[in-house]
Design an enzyme around this catalytic site. Sequence first.
Site, short mmCIF file in Angstrom:
data_model
loop_
_atom_site.label_atom_id
_atom_site.label_comp_id
_atom_site.label_asym_id
_atom_site.label_seq_id
_atom_site.Cartn_x
_atom_site.Cartn_y
_atom_site.Cartn_z
N GLY A 84 1.15 21.43 -1.49
CA GLY A 84 0.25 20.29 -1.54
C GLY A 84 -0.77 20.39 -0.43
N SER A 126 5.96 11.35 2.56
CA SER A 126 5.41 11.17 3.90
C SER A 126 5.48 9.71 4.31
CB SER A 126 3.95 11.62 3.86
OG SER A 126 3.26 11.16 4.99
N TYR A 150 -4.58 10.61 0.66
CA TYR A 150 -3.41 11.49 0.82
C TYR A 150 -2.11 10.70 0.59
CZ TYR A 150 0.26 14.07 3.21
OH TYR A 150 1.45 14.68 3.53
N LYS A 154 0.97 10.90 -2.44
CA LYS A 154 2.41 11.03 -2.18
C LYS A 154 3.18 9.92 -2.90
CE LYS A 154 2.46 14.73 0.17
NZ LYS A 154 3.11 15.92 -0.39
N PHE A 179 8.24 11.89 9.04
CA PHE A 179 7.40 11.27 10.06
C PHE A 179 6.49 12.37 10.63
CE2 PHE A 179 8.16 6.74 10.01
CZ PHE A 179 8.98 6.73 8.91
N ASN A 180 6.50 12.68 11.92
CA ASN A 180 5.52 13.66 12.43
C ASN A 180 6.19 15.00 12.75
OD1 ASN A 180 4.17 11.01 12.73
ND2 ASN A 180 2.60 12.21 13.74
N ARG A 293 -9.26 6.62 16.86
CA ARG A 293 -9.61 7.30 15.61
C ARG A 293 -9.40 6.30 14.46
NH1 ARG A 293 -6.24 12.70 14.14
NH2 ARG A 293 -4.54 11.17 14.05
P1 NAD Z 1 1.31 23.55 4.78
O1 NAD Z 1 -0.11 23.41 4.38
O2 NAD Z 1 1.64 24.42 5.94
O3 NAD Z 1 2.17 24.06 3.53
C1 NAD Z 1 1.84 23.74 2.20
C2 NAD Z 1 1.82 25.05 1.42
O4 NAD Z 1 1.50 24.76 0.06
C3 NAD Z 1 0.77 26.04 1.93
O5 NAD Z 1 1.40 27.30 2.15
C4 NAD Z 1 -0.25 26.12 0.79
O6 NAD Z 1 -0.81 27.41 0.69
C5 NAD Z 1 0.60 25.75 -0.41
N1 NAD Z 1 -0.12 25.12 -1.53
C6 NAD Z 1 -0.96 24.07 -1.50
N2 NAD Z 1 -1.39 23.77 -2.73
C7 NAD Z 1 -0.78 24.63 -3.58
C8 NAD Z 1 -0.80 24.81 -4.99
N3 NAD Z 1 -1.57 24.05 -5.77
N4 NAD Z 1 -0.05 25.80 -5.52
C9 NAD Z 1 0.72 26.60 -4.73
N5 NAD Z 1 0.77 26.47 -3.41
C10 NAD Z 1 0.03 25.49 -2.82
O7 NAD Z 1 1.89 22.08 5.00
P2 NAD Z 1 3.27 21.60 5.61
O8 NAD Z 1 2.98 20.93 6.89
O9 NAD Z 1 4.28 22.67 5.57
O10 NAD Z 1 3.63 20.46 4.57
C11 NAD Z 1 4.48 20.71 3.46
C12 NAD Z 1 4.54 19.44 2.61
O11 NAD Z 1 5.01 18.37 3.41
C13 NAD Z 1 3.18 19.01 2.06
O12 NAD Z 1 3.37 18.52 0.75
C14 NAD Z 1 2.77 17.89 2.97
O13 NAD Z 1 1.94 16.96 2.33
C15 NAD Z 1 4.11 17.28 3.32
N6 NAD Z 1 4.09 16.58 4.62
C16 NAD Z 1 3.64 17.22 5.72
C17 NAD Z 1 3.57 16.55 6.94
C18 NAD Z 1 3.03 17.22 8.18
O14 NAD Z 1 2.61 16.51 9.09
N7 NAD Z 1 3.05 18.53 8.28
C19 NAD Z 1 4.01 15.21 7.02
C20 NAD Z 1 4.50 14.59 5.87
C21 NAD Z 1 4.53 15.28 4.67
N1 UDP Z 2 -4.08 12.16 18.63
C1 UDP Z 2 -4.94 12.28 19.72
N2 UDP Z 2 -5.79 13.35 19.77
C2 UDP Z 2 -5.82 14.31 18.81
C3 UDP Z 2 -4.94 14.18 17.71
C4 UDP Z 2 -4.08 13.09 17.64
O1 UDP Z 2 -4.94 11.44 20.61
O2 UDP Z 2 -6.62 15.26 18.90
C5 UDP Z 2 -3.13 11.02 18.57
C6 UDP Z 2 -3.30 10.12 17.37
O3 UDP Z 2 -4.24 9.10 17.64
C7 UDP Z 2 -1.89 9.62 17.15
C8 UDP Z 2 -1.00 10.77 17.60
O4 UDP Z 2 -1.83 11.56 18.45
O5 UDP Z 2 -1.62 8.51 18.00
C9 UDP Z 2 -0.49 11.64 16.45
O6 UDP Z 2 -1.60 12.04 15.65
P1 UDP Z 2 -1.46 13.16 14.53
O7 UDP Z 2 -2.82 13.38 13.95
O8 UDP Z 2 -0.75 14.33 15.09
O9 UDP Z 2 -0.48 12.52 13.45
P2 UDP Z 2 -0.62 11.14 12.61
O10 UDP Z 2 0.41 10.25 13.16
O11 UDP Z 2 -2.01 10.65 12.73
O12 UDP Z 2 -0.27 11.59 11.23
#
Ligand code: NAD
Ligand code: UDP
Length: 337
Positions: A84, A126, A150, A154, A179-180, A293
């Site tokens: 995604g 998420s 986004y 989800k 979460f994060n 932000r």
């Molecule tokens: P990422 O971008 O590193 O990994 C996603 C992978 O999916 C990538 O390798 C990308 O190439 C692949 N991809 C995207 N669209 C595709 C498609 N249509 N077909 C095949 N492959 C595709 O992201 P991540 O941080 O590993 O996140 C993984 C999942 O978790 C995502 O769905 C994201 O929305 C969700 N998520 C991530 C976070 C975060 O902060 N990292 C937080 C909450 C949820």
């Molecule tokens: N943040 C910041 N500077 C940056 C990126 C993020 O101060 O360059 C802060 C943002 O305001 C939040 C926290 O760091 O309070 C986490 O942000 P991030 O974008 O990593 O994740 P989010 O919670 O927004 O998904």
Amino acid sequence: MNKKVLVTGGTGYIGSHTVVQLLAANYSVVILDNLCNSSREVLNRIELLSGKKVDFVEGDIRNRDVLQTTFQLHGIDSVIHFAGLKAVGESQTQPLMYYDNNVNGSVILLEEMAKANIKTIVFSSSATVYGDPGYSQYKEDTPVAPINVYGRTKLMVEDIIKDLKNSDASWRAALLRYFNPVGAHASGQMGENPSGIPNNLMPFVAQVAVGKREKLSVYGNDYNTPDGTGKRDYIHVEDLAAGHLAALKVLENQSELLTLNLGTGKPNSVLEMIHAFEKASGKKINYEIVARRSGDLAEYYADPTLAEKVLGWQAQLGIDRMCEDTWRWQMNNPNGY
Ligand code: NAD
Ligand code: UDP
């Protein structure tokens, strides 16, 4: 016979860590990824860390032929669906791209799974599904009302999976609300590899520490938090990956739909993260306070009690480990993969 898992998005950040843990737990793994946000080099790192070769299909989840062939060739038992797009800002300017990739892509994946009689899915949701409920500790029954595209993609996929389960009780599904996610593999061989300027705090801090960026902008120090900066529930990617294995195990034994927060329940401020990173790296992190932000909340974090109870899982690693592992990854791979 080992169970076989298709991991969509398996060369991505969270997917790659999960694949290494799946292989260590003796699952067979097939990765499907179109590499739009990841690198083929990840496959070498997975092999290095696991001592196993992983099957890789370069393709898109929206391509039915690719899905059909993959399902036919590999006797898949279940799917962990990470694929995604995840950039909140980009989702606001390119909504159709996000609805197509995240929502349409998931519908196509689910349709082809149903045709192939593969009915177990773990889905990457998420904390953004919660929006802004007016308080900061989120339980799974906190009202969902995402405030960006986004988050809406989800929530839509969560609802689609719920409706599917209601229509056909033989589906087994876990909707995991992260979460994060931060941190990296302890080896320093695998980690987050953002393209361009990182949007997220941790990769930005790491790039400042390694000298790739001059200084961090801290988005606001006038929030209603102890030090005025935003607080988040940072969870180590290895704990998150372990949560997926735990969810898969539970789905092997029961058919209730799972909707679970994956977090630590312990939020930290931006300044606390900066200080932890300075300690881990021995580097000074230059930063300046700038305006808030748009769209950011002061504070939010998980109530992880339900996941702990249902999965028998708990996040183990604190912010010091998150920063140490991120730093090791950043130092070993200053330009990513
Ligand atoms: P990422 O971008 O590193 O990994 C996603 C992978 O999916 C990538 O390798 C990308 O190439 C692949 N991809 C995207 N669209 C595709 C498609 N249509 N077909 C095949 N492959 C595709 O992201 P991540 O941080 O590993 O996140 C993984 C999942 O978790 C995502 O769905 C994201 O929305 C969700 N998520 C991530 C976070 C975060 O902060 N990292 C937080 C909450 C949820
Ligand atoms: N943040 C910041 N500077 C940056 C990126 C993020 O101060 O360059 C802060 C943002 O305001 C939040 C926290 O760091 O309070 C986490 O942000 P991030 O974008 O990593 O994740 P989010 O919670 O927004 O998904």
